[in-house]
Design an enzyme around this catalytic site. Sequence first.
Site, mmCIF file in Angstrom:
data_model
loop_
_atom_site.group_PDB
_atom_site.id
_atom_site.type_symbol
_atom_site.label_atom_id
_atom_site.label_comp_id
_atom_site.label_asym_id
_atom_site.label_seq_id
_atom_site.Cartn_x
_atom_site.Cartn_y
_atom_site.Cartn_z
ATOM 1 N N TYR A 57 24.286 49.364 21.816
ATOM 2 C CA TYR A 57 25.635 48.890 22.039
ATOM 3 C C TYR A 57 25.318 48.026 24.352
ATOM 4 O O TYR A 57 25.053 47.344 24.573
ATOM 5 C CB TYR A 57 26.410 49.703 22.600
HETATM 6 C C1 UGA Z 1 33.000 53.925 27.543
HETATM 7 C C2 UGA Z 1 33.056 52.758 26.547
HETATM 8 O O1 UGA Z 1 33.762 53.144 25.345
HETATM 9 C C3 UGA Z 1 31.871 51.976 26.426
HETATM 10 O O2 UGA Z 1 32.408 50.412 26.016
HETATM 11 C C4 UGA Z 1 31.844 51.213 28.348
HETATM 12 O O3 UGA Z 1 30.441 50.417 28.013
HETATM 13 C C5 UGA Z 1 30.898 53.352 28.076
HETATM 14 O O4 UGA Z 1 32.019 53.428 28.256
HETATM 15 C C6 UGA Z 1 30.680 53.067 29.639
HETATM 16 O O5 UGA Z 1 30.886 53.440 30.779
HETATM 17 O O6 UGA Z 1 29.696 52.561 29.587
HETATM 18 P P1 UGA Z 1 32.058 56.275 26.252
HETATM 19 O O7 UGA Z 1 31.354 56.490 27.593
HETATM 20 O O8 UGA Z 1 31.308 57.188 25.659
HETATM 21 O O9 UGA Z 1 32.219 54.674 26.069
HETATM 22 O O10 UGA Z 1 33.634 56.930 26.372
HETATM 23 P P2 UGA Z 1 34.388 57.587 25.761
HETATM 24 O O11 UGA Z 1 34.319 57.370 23.794
HETATM 25 O O12 UGA Z 1 36.078 57.424 26.296
HETATM 26 O O13 UGA Z 1 33.681 58.886 25.113
HETATM 27 C C7 UGA Z 1 33.434 59.788 26.125
HETATM 28 C C8 UGA Z 1 32.557 60.745 25.797
HETATM 29 O O14 UGA Z 1 33.527 61.998 24.992
HETATM 30 C C9 UGA Z 1 31.215 60.600 25.248
HETATM 31 O O15 UGA Z 1 30.403 61.635 25.513
HETATM 32 C C10 UGA Z 1 31.670 61.196 23.449
HETATM 33 O O16 UGA Z 1 30.722 61.756 23.127
HETATM 34 C C11 UGA Z 1 32.702 62.027 24.105
HETATM 35 N N1 UGA Z 1 33.509 62.405 22.465
HETATM 36 C C12 UGA Z 1 34.150 61.338 22.024
HETATM 37 C C13 UGA Z 1 33.749 63.326 22.325
HETATM 38 O O17 UGA Z 1 33.385 64.230 22.000
HETATM 39 N N2 UGA Z 1 35.159 63.103 20.960
HETATM 40 C C14 UGA Z 1 35.632 61.998 20.298
HETATM 41 O O18 UGA Z 1 36.491 61.606 19.463
HETATM 42 C C15 UGA Z 1 35.695 61.015 21.155
#
Ligand code: UGA
Length: 319
Positions: A151
């Site tokens: 991504y």
């Molecule tokens: C998010 C967005 O989904 C991306 O599209 C975006 O580009 C990205 O932010 C960005 O800032 O660039 P992410 O940081 O992975 O990605 O956001 P979340 O899906 O909210 O996850 C946040 C954290 O929670 C991650 O470390 C993930 O591993 C964790 N998580 C997520 C869990 O522990 N359990 C879950 O069920 C979902």
Amino acid sequence: MSERCLVTGVAGFIASHLAEKLLQENYEVVGVDYFSDHYAREVKEGNLQELRGQPRFHFAEINLCSAELQPYLDGVSCVFHQAGQPGVRTSWGEDFHIYLKDNVLATQRLLEACKGSAVRRFVYASSSSIYGDALDLPVKESSPARPISPYGVTKLAAEHLCYLYRTNFGVPTVALRYFTVYGPRQRPDMAFYRFITTIHQEQPITIYGDGEQTRDFTFVADAVEANMLVLQAKALQDWHVWNIGGGSRASVNQIITLLERIMERRTVLNYTPPQHGDVRHTWADTSAARRDLGFAPRTSLEEGLQAQVSWQMTKASKR
Ligand code: UGA
């Protein structure tokens, strides 16, 4: 006469808020979306509810990868390119072609269509994921861009496309690197949405890894404000890219503690292996956006989470 803006991915989380703000500020909005199946069309239709029927809002269901784009740029002076296939952890394997298409090809086609047009500003929605596992935190825009997810690679490729269409053809592009945006209408696959839903349903929460990973969480209204500041900024002669972070860095474990307090419920935590592509920490140095645009995030994590919880609870009560 009001200025006309094109907002791509308008049925999505951030773009729908941005389109509403533009209408409030008296702009005219052409909104396009193809309702990709990353999540349910019904949810995206819900995001469009406030917009549909407003006289200065014009919606078209088109795919940026195949549609003739010129007609949607007619009279448009500003483009907010928010469309894209989101999701860091789902970008591996077979599905990578969707990311290539919706993030890279779609951006290239839109930039081609903007060549020689009257567009005076083109704002590309980039992502903190282009940095990968940064060694020095907080990250500056000049920090190495070394994504660790497919991504992130596609978001960075599209950012490069924006740069080269500016330098070769004068398309007036800039990019905003958003850091984990949250708030009402957050995508259902994102962490806060899932955590709030599972706490409410009294189900165990799945945490990837040890939960000590941190994110610089950004409230959606602050991300929207950054776009408005770019729109209103005076001359932007050169290529710019700005970090847009909320200034609310927290670990996943801290978020869950905060949510338990806000929702007045305890939850069971199910720790699972870390996911490929997930970075350990993000933290934005936003001093460039502050200096160049006057950007200053306004919403604290506690306030922002309250707003998202209220929105999700209202939605749940209507089911
Ligand atoms: C998010 C967005 O989904 C991306 O599209 C975006 O580009 C990205 O932010 C960005 O800032 O660039 P992410 O940081 O992975 O990605 O956001 P979340 O899906 O909210 O996850 C946040 C954290 O929670 C991650 O470390 C993930 O591993 C964790 N998580 C997520 C869990 O522990 N359990 C879950 O069920 C979902």
